[in-house]
Design an enzyme around this catalytic site. Structure first.
Site, short mmCIF file in Angstrom:
data_model
loop_
_atom_site.label_atom_id
_atom_site.label_comp_id
_atom_site.label_asym_id
_atom_site.label_seq_id
_atom_site.Cartn_x
_atom_site.Cartn_y
_atom_site.Cartn_z
N ASP A 140 56.44 50.63 34.05
CA ASP A 140 56.97 49.86 32.92
C ASP A 140 58.30 50.41 32.43
OD1 ASP A 140 54.61 48.55 33.18
OD2 ASP A 140 53.66 49.42 31.41
N ASP B 289 57.52 55.89 37.44
CA ASP B 289 56.84 55.08 36.43
C ASP B 289 57.07 53.59 36.71
OD1 ASP B 289 55.62 54.44 33.95
OD2 ASP B 289 57.57 54.39 32.97
#
Lengths: 178, 178
Positions: free
Chosen positions: A9, A7
């Protein structure tokens, strides 16, 4: 090679620090990230301001890199098939910015290995590193919860607190070819 | 619900017609799409012009919709979990344009069900509709090759020539919930 979905963020980009910086710049109030522990991300700042900042041009492009992520991801690329998987579709402005940000800070990652999506249920990989329950919940491989203030009380997954711990988890014993 | 991954270029968007239109506008030469049968996509126009057009601002935003795709995809959404999966990452300008194009022509598709990627090997679905061998080759579900001039000689996959044939293949017998 085993495949890892990473991922962006709050895992590669330190989004929490970034919106606290934006908040201080806009309102002159310096919030301590300690006060955000256990608070859902959307409620971390008053009046939907997190979402407002996420929709501000330049926000994602200028986000600080999470310490250690560049070195560890580069090493992971030697032993795994690494895909960057970001739920960017919710914030259309972020698409171009996130791609430029990746190219600047992680130039060793090919465009072939970048995925911008909405739901991550369509992602097939052996490992997923993510800070959100909603992304990890339906993933069938091994799940690593990357610590962020909003997920501090979540106990359903193996937790990694920083990139050093990711390295310990995935680099110490990983064979070159599975 | 079974999941379908649907490609954009040459499946939902008539990219071939579009670059022939661009070529005619730029050079005054009207090429017949029949002359492109069996020609690799990158060689369809002289001197790398296909790639040049794909990198032209506005190209993807103004692409014509493939006839029948709106109606059939809307019907597919009733019976399947539909994801739009486009290898958009190779053309960074296209990201924002493709999202706007989808929102305009297929407003019933949620941002949650849109994926922009490079390699499609990370996509997990039950069906994939695509015009490229490189995308279908490693896909583990059922593969439908959508006819495009460049793939006319490919015999490795079940072929659908248009959206009517997609409907015959996927709507006639598909149960509401698998």
């Amino acid at each position: 090679m085993a495949r890892i979905a990473i991922d962006m963020d709050n895992v590669m980009a330190d989004i929490t620090t970034h919106y606290l910086t934006y908040y201080e710049a806009a309102h002159g109030i310096k919030l301590d990230s300690e006060t955000l522990q256990g608070v859902p991300e959307g409620e971390a700042l008053p009046e939907g301001m997190v979402r407002q900042f996420l929709n501000t041009p330049g926000f994602f492009r200028t986000a600080p890199v999470m310490p250690g992520s560049q070195e560890v991801i580069k090493a992971l690329c030697e032993k795994y098939e690494v895909f960057i998987v970001s739920a960017a579709m919710e914030f259309p402005l972020s698409l171009q910015e996130k791609l430029e940000w990746l190219n600047e800070h992680y130039p060793f990652i090919s465009w072939k290995n970048i995925v911008f999506c909405g739901s991550k249920t369509i992602v097939e990989a052996d490992y997923m590193i993510d800070d959100h329950d909603k992304n990890l919940r339906y993933f069938k491989g091994e799940r690593l919860l990357f610590t962020a203030p909003h997920n501090i009380n979540l106990t359903d997954y193996k937790r990694v607190n920083n990139w050093e711990e990711v390295a310990e988890e995935l680099l110490a014993t990983a064979p070159a070819v599975l």
